[in-house]
Design a protein around this motif. Structure first.
Motif, PDB file in Angstrom:
ATOM      1  N   LYS A 132       6.862  10.749  -1.891  1.00 28.02           N
ATOM      2  CA  LYS A 132       7.993   9.834  -2.053  1.00 28.02           C
ATOM      3  C   LYS A 132       9.293  10.518  -1.630  1.00 28.02           C
ATOM      4  O   LYS A 132      10.117   9.921  -0.939  1.00 28.02           O
ATOM      5  CB  LYS A 132       8.090   9.376  -3.513  1.00 28.02           C
ATOM      6  N   ALA A 171       4.127   5.864  -5.255  1.00 28.11           N
ATOM      7  CA  ALA A 171       4.235   5.898  -6.712  1.00 28.11           C
ATOM      8  C   ALA A 171       3.325   6.970  -7.309  1.00 28.11           C
ATOM      9  O   ALA A 171       3.645   7.555  -8.344  1.00 28.11           O
ATOM     10  CB  ALA A 171       3.891   4.531  -7.295  1.00 28.11           C
ATOM     11  N   ASP A 172       2.204   7.242  -6.634  1.00 37.94           N
ATOM     12  CA  ASP A 172       1.242   8.229  -7.135  1.00 37.94           C
ATOM     13  C   ASP A 172       1.572   9.665  -6.735  1.00 37.94           C
ATOM     14  O   ASP A 172       1.009  10.605  -7.297  1.00 37.94           O
ATOM     15  CB  ASP A 172      -0.169   7.898  -6.624  1.00 37.94           C
ATOM     16  N   CYS A 173       2.450   9.837  -5.751  1.00 37.88           N
ATOM     17  CA  CYS A 173       2.715  11.188  -5.240  1.00 37.88           C
ATOM     18  C   CYS A 173       4.230  11.410  -5.094  1.00 37.88           C
ATOM     19  O   CYS A 173       4.833  10.969  -4.108  1.00 37.88           O
ATOM     20  CB  CYS A 173       2.010  11.392  -3.909  1.00 37.88           C
ATOM     21  N   PRO A 174       4.859  12.086  -6.051  1.00 31.46           N
ATOM     22  CA  PRO A 174       6.314  12.270  -5.992  1.00 31.46           C
ATOM     23  C   PRO A 174       6.774  13.081  -4.770  1.00 31.46           C
ATOM     24  O   PRO A 174       7.849  12.820  -4.238  1.00 31.46           O
ATOM     25  CB  PRO A 174       6.655  12.999  -7.280  1.00 31.46           C
ATOM     26  N   GLN A 195       0.830  -1.204   0.000  1.00 29.35           N
ATOM     27  CA  GLN A 195       0.000   0.000   0.000  1.00 29.35           C
ATOM     28  C   GLN A 195       0.870   1.261   0.000  1.00 29.35           C
ATOM     29  O   GLN A 195       0.588   2.219  -0.724  1.00 29.35           O
ATOM     30  CB  GLN A 195      -0.933   0.009   1.213  1.00 29.35           C
ATOM     31  N   LYS A 217       3.965   1.558  -1.127  1.00 28.58           N
ATOM     32  CA  LYS A 217       4.585   1.686  -2.455  1.00 28.58           C
ATOM     33  C   LYS A 217       3.605   2.279  -3.453  1.00 28.58           C
ATOM     34  O   LYS A 217       3.967   3.113  -4.283  1.00 28.58           O
ATOM     35  CB  LYS A 217       5.089   0.331  -2.947  1.00 28.58           C
ATOM     36  N   GLY A 218       2.345   1.848  -3.386  1.00 30.99           N
ATOM     37  CA  GLY A 218       1.332   2.374  -4.300  1.00 30.99           C
ATOM     38  C   GLY A 218       1.092   3.861  -4.098  1.00 30.99           C
ATOM     39  O   GLY A 218       1.015   4.630  -5.062  1.00 30.99           O
ATOM     40  N   VAL A 219       0.992   4.273  -2.852  1.00 27.30           N
ATOM     41  CA  VAL A 219       0.762   5.693  -2.559  1.00 27.30           C
ATOM     42  C   VAL A 219       1.974   6.525  -2.979  1.00 27.30           C
ATOM     43  O   VAL A 219       1.831   7.592  -3.585  1.00 27.30           O
ATOM     44  CB  VAL A 219       0.459   5.892  -1.053  1.00 27.30           C
TER      45      VAL A 219
END
Length: 125
Positions: free
Chosen positions: A31, A25-28, A19, A21-23
């Motif tokens: 990250k 990946a969607d928000c630089p 979860q 990693k998914g979040v």
């Protein structure tokens, strides 16, 4: 989300890791924040204060205003922060006693004179 970022990656369940990693990946921005938090945690836990200047430079390169505020605060007392992250000495015990005495002083404010406050401080240690 905050707990996931602040936890050690190996302490997260497989589902939480996926979860996160998914979040990320969607928000630089998130990250980048997570990377800086984990990097600082490594500097902190492994006593690598000498890496702090490069961490501060990396934070300033990203567009993360909250971390820029933190970096500015650290910069104001950079030598002390580096020493705190590098040296094994700590003033934690002293700070604990100071905190305890201040709490007793606040509790006694307006209730008794210095003699009773002194006795309470001496007997509470």
């Amino acid at each position: 989300m905050t707990r996931w970022i602040l936890s050690r990656p190996e302490a997260l369940t497989e589902s939480e890791q996926l979860q996160l990693k998914g979040v990320l990946a969607d928000c630089p921005e998130l990250k980048a924040l997570a990377g800086h938090v984990r990097s600082f945690a490594q500097i902190f836990t492994e006593r690598q204060g000498e890496r702090l200047p490069e961490w501060l430079d990396a934070v300033r390169r990203d567009d993360l205003p909250s971390l820029h505020t933190l970096a500015a605060g650290i910069d104001r007392d950079r030598d002390a922060v580096i020493a705190g992250l590098t040296l094994s000495w700590s003033s934690g015990v002293v700070e604990g006693h100071v905190n305890r005495i201040k709490m007793l002083k606040r509790q006694m404010f307006g209730r008794a004179g210095f003699a009773l406050l002194r006795k309470r401080v001496l007997l509470s240690s």
